[in-house]
Design a protein around this motif. Structure first.
Motif, mmCIF file in Angstrom:
data_model
loop_
_atom_site.group_PDB
_atom_site.id
_atom_site.type_symbol
_atom_site.label_atom_id
_atom_site.label_comp_id
_atom_site.label_asym_id
_atom_site.label_seq_id
_atom_site.Cartn_x
_atom_site.Cartn_y
_atom_site.Cartn_z
ATOM 1 N N UNK A 24 62.940 -4.398 -11.236
ATOM 2 C CA UNK A 24 62.974 -5.853 -11.097
ATOM 3 C C UNK A 24 61.949 -6.487 -12.031
ATOM 4 N N UNK A 25 62.409 -7.409 -12.884
ATOM 5 C CA UNK A 25 61.524 -8.074 -13.841
ATOM 6 C C UNK A 25 61.308 -9.538 -13.514
ATOM 7 N N UNK A 26 62.353 -10.230 -13.043
ATOM 8 C CA UNK A 26 62.240 -11.636 -12.674
ATOM 9 C C UNK A 26 63.113 -11.899 -11.464
ATOM 10 N N UNK A 27 62.687 -12.863 -10.664
ATOM 11 C CA UNK A 27 63.432 -13.210 -9.459
ATOM 12 C C UNK A 27 63.439 -14.724 -9.305
ATOM 13 N N UNK A 28 64.619 -15.286 -9.079
ATOM 14 C CA UNK A 28 64.778 -16.724 -8.857
ATOM 15 C C UNK A 28 65.415 -16.928 -7.494
ATOM 16 N N UNK A 29 64.900 -17.893 -6.758
ATOM 17 C CA UNK A 29 65.412 -18.174 -5.412
ATOM 18 C C UNK A 29 65.714 -19.661 -5.308
ATOM 19 N N UNK A 30 66.890 -19.976 -4.776
ATOM 20 C CA UNK A 30 67.254 -21.377 -4.577
ATOM 21 C C UNK A 30 67.815 -21.556 -3.176
ATOM 22 N N UNK A 31 67.290 -22.547 -2.456
ATOM 23 C CA UNK A 31 67.781 -22.917 -1.134
ATOM 24 C C UNK A 31 68.076 -24.416 -1.142
ATOM 25 N N UNK A 32 68.803 -24.905 -0.128
ATOM 26 C CA UNK A 32 69.059 -26.352 -0.075
ATOM 27 C C UNK A 32 67.780 -27.175 -0.023
ATOM 28 N N UNK A 33 66.687 -26.581 0.494
ATOM 29 C CA UNK A 33 65.422 -27.306 0.605
ATOM 30 C C UNK A 33 64.522 -27.083 -0.611
ATOM 31 N N UNK A 34 64.894 -26.184 -1.495
ATOM 32 C CA UNK A 34 64.083 -25.882 -2.668
ATOM 33 C C UNK A 34 64.962 -25.864 -3.913
ATOM 34 N N UNK A 35 65.576 -26.992 -4.201
ATOM 35 C CA UNK A 35 66.429 -27.066 -5.380
ATOM 36 C C UNK A 35 65.586 -27.148 -6.646
ATOM 37 N N UNK A 36 66.140 -26.598 -7.712
ATOM 38 C CA UNK A 36 65.462 -26.636 -9.005
ATOM 39 C C UNK A 36 65.358 -28.083 -9.493
ATOM 40 N N UNK A 37 64.169 -28.456 -9.989
ATOM 41 C CA UNK A 37 63.946 -29.822 -10.451
ATOM 42 C C UNK A 37 63.622 -29.902 -11.934
ATOM 43 N N UNK A 38 63.172 -28.808 -12.530
ATOM 44 C CA UNK A 38 62.829 -28.832 -13.952
ATOM 45 C C UNK A 38 64.066 -29.192 -14.771
ATOM 46 N N UNK A 39 63.909 -30.175 -15.651
ATOM 47 C CA UNK A 39 65.024 -30.630 -16.477
ATOM 48 C C UNK A 39 65.645 -31.919 -15.978
ATOM 49 N N UNK A 40 65.373 -32.294 -14.716
ATOM 50 C CA UNK A 40 65.921 -33.545 -14.182
ATOM 51 C C UNK A 40 65.282 -34.743 -14.892
ATOM 52 N N UNK A 41 66.085 -35.780 -15.129
ATOM 53 C CA UNK A 41 65.609 -36.980 -15.830
ATOM 54 C C UNK A 41 65.642 -38.165 -14.858
ATOM 55 N N UNK A 42 64.545 -38.904 -14.817
ATOM 56 C CA UNK A 42 64.415 -40.043 -13.903
ATOM 57 C C UNK A 42 64.047 -41.304 -14.675
ATOM 58 N N UNK A 43 64.454 -42.442 -14.131
ATOM 59 C CA UNK A 43 63.868 -43.704 -14.533
ATOM 60 C C UNK A 43 62.839 -44.043 -13.461
ATOM 61 N N UNK A 44 61.571 -43.938 -13.825
ATOM 62 C CA UNK A 44 60.498 -44.140 -12.872
ATOM 63 C C UNK A 44 59.752 -45.435 -13.121
ATOM 64 N N UNK A 45 58.804 -45.677 -12.255
ATOM 65 C CA UNK A 45 57.954 -46.861 -12.376
ATOM 66 C C UNK A 45 56.506 -46.400 -12.350
ATOM 67 N N UNK A 46 55.698 -46.891 -13.281
ATOM 68 C CA UNK A 46 54.295 -46.489 -13.354
ATOM 69 C C UNK A 46 53.572 -47.003 -12.110
ATOM 70 N N UNK A 47 53.051 -46.068 -11.289
ATOM 71 C CA UNK A 47 52.348 -46.438 -10.056
ATOM 72 C C UNK A 47 50.858 -46.633 -10.302
ATOM 73 N N UNK A 48 50.277 -45.772 -11.141
ATOM 74 C CA UNK A 48 48.847 -45.860 -11.448
ATOM 75 C C UNK A 48 48.628 -45.415 -12.883
#
Length: 533
Positions: A24-48
């Protein structure tokens, strides 16, 4: 090297294992509560905006604001801001190019520049940061939330495809460093440049090696179509809003890691098997036959020996074949790895024994960091070596093994104390966090107070309660084992409190409570533990 991708799909969890020569060299786990987020694009608002730490916090609709370091604000922030602005704002900005020239009215979503500035990196932070609280900004997630830290984001957006990575508002054509042949690099560049629309750049990925123009063109068209959809959502959505959701873990692993050097992909789900074959058929049909459906009764991870290796991954102790072992301990600031020789003493020469154990440990450390996905600062305490040449051998062995890792890694030479300092790119939580949670008894420390200490603390609490309230009795809830200790013998500890402090302690055993805790209640049944602590 035989490389395989093993996929185990269950109703509430998908696990993807990458094995190299059966290990075993690499392991990836995905659950409904731990979805992958890297790569997601958002329109955000600067909070601070916090100039003191050269960063801003961006509200993207999650429980914690995203962290945007000034070094992750690229040179194309103005173009992205123009996408968000209304028509009047766009018309005011159109006449001015980033380099100060004015040449008419290029489209705000497809800017043209003869020599576009190079994409900013953490080594070339921008000094002219212009960002303010309340401003809308387009960002992309680069790191998953870790512990109490929210996601890390960047304003330099990119879209990953099978063969290309699309760079909006950039005019360059980059090529993966893993494509070594000069002729192949030149061929790929000549194929991509004529079909690349103005105002866009691309990075040619490793899996594009040997591909024809038609495959690259199709991938590019798909990416541009996705970007046009994002442009439309920007105009209709209000911050904070999700503009683009990247592929799920399984799909992204196939997109990014399923290349010609993979021997086969084995999956135990008919649905996933069909989806993967369909995707590969349209992008890389020559490797479609490497995808296999696992239909045996024995669980797929058991059949490939992966389950046992996962169990070992959750242990802090990792044995080496020589008889030595590693101890892997995470701390708040770093991860510490201790190398021990154990029972290995095959030769009388201590230096040779230590070198052999250290070399084996170096290979295993590199594998464990990659397998557990440990990021941040890592310090490895190797067995002491006297010869500088031997120290260099261990250092070289580490560097060689880390070449297999896709994460960015920096390794420093061994110090005179036998310590090697490593930094590894952190993208998501370590594997151990995906499979475990904090112990309710020790709160993750690994130790609990002794029962005697708990009883001593309880006696002091009862004294304070008696002196401050004047009450003659109190109810205390503790673990049943503590009840036994308080009532055992003559005179018992409870009897001593009655005689010495003039207070009757009514004990209530609760097996759900940790043995290191207690709760006190007044005659009205109110919990007053903290009040008199």
């Amino acid at each position: 090297m035989r490389k395989e991708i093993i996929i185990n799909a269950a109703a509430d969890q998908t696990r993807i294992a990458i094995t190299e020569d059966g290990h075993l060299a690499e392991l990836f786990v995905e659950t409904p509560h731990q979805e992958k987020m890297v790569g997601d694009i958002y329109m955000g608002k600067v909070a601070k905006v916090m100039p003191g730490i050269k960063a801003a916090f961006i509200d993207i609709g999650l429980s914690q604001d995203g962290f945007l370091h000034f070094s992750d604000i690229g040179s194309r922030l103005e173009e992205y801001s123009a996408m968000i602005g209304d028509e009047e704002d766009e018309e005011e900005e159109e006449g001015e190019e980033p380099d100060g020239s004015s040449d008419g009215s290029p489209s705000p979503v497809s800017p043209v520049s003869a020599a576009p500035p190079r994409r900013e990196t953490s080594r070339t932070p921008r000094r002219d940061i212009q960002i303010e609280k309340g401003q809308d900004i387009i960002v992309q997630v680069t790191k998953e939330p870790v512990g109490k830290k929210g996601v890390r984001v960047t304003s330099e957006v990119s879209l990953a495809g099978r063969f290309l990575v699309l760079l909006p508002f950039d005019g360059k054509v980059g090529i993966s460093k893993k494509i070594s042949g000069f002729k192949e690099k030149r061929r790929l560049r000549r194929l991509v440049q004529p079909i690349l629309p103005e105002g866009f750049g691309v990075i040619i990925r490793t899996v594009a090696e040997g591909k024809e123009e038609s495959a690259l063109k199709q991938d590019l068209e798909d990416l541009i179509a996705t970007w046009r959809e994002i442009e439309q959502k920007v105009k209709s959505e209000k911050a904070p809003a999700l503009l683009y959701k990247d592929m799920a873990t399984t799909s992204s692993v196939i997109r990014d890691l399923f290349s010609n050097d993979v021997t086969r992909v084995v999956v135990d789900s008919r649905r996933l098997h069909k989806e993967i074959r369909s995707y590969i058929h349209s992008t890389s049909p020559q490797i479609e036959e490497k995808i296999e459906l696992y239909t045996h009764r024995q669980p797929i991870f058991d059949a490939f020996g992966v389950e046992k290796e996962i169990e070992a991954t959750l242990s802090r102790k990792v044995w080496l074949k020589s008889g030595g072992y590693l101890i892997i301990d995470p701390t708040e600031a770093m991860v510490v790895v201790d190398v021990n020789s154990g029972r290995y003493a095959a030769k009388k020469d201590q230096e040779l024994n230590s070198l052999r154990t250290d070399l084996e440990a170096a290979r295993e450390v590199a594998r464990q960091l990659r397998l557990r996905d440990i990021g941040g600062i890592i310090v490895v305490d190797f067995i002491d070596l006297d010869d500088e040449k031997n120290k260099r051998k261990v250092y070289d062995e580490l560097k060689k093994e880390f070449r297999k890792d896709r994460a960015k890694i920096t390794v420093l030479p061994m110090t005179e104390f036998g310590l090697v300092q490593i930094t590894r790119q952190r993208i998501r939580q370590t594997i151990i966090h995906s499979f475990s949670e904090k112990c309710p008894a020790c709160n993750g420390t690994g130790i609990v107070l002794s029962k005697t200490t708990t009883i001593n603390q309880l006696e002091r609490w009862v004294r304070r309660y008696r002196e401050e309230t004047g009450e003659w009795h109190v109810a205390v809830k503790v673990h049943p084992d503590v009840v036994v200790l308080l009532t055992h013998g003559f005179p018992s500890r409870r009897l001593r409190m009655l005689l010495g402090q003039r207070i009757y302690v009514r004990l209530e055993g609760d097996s759900a409570m940790p043995a290191s805790e207690y709760r006190g209640y007044d005659p009205q049944g109110q919990d007053v533990t903290e009040k008199y602590s």
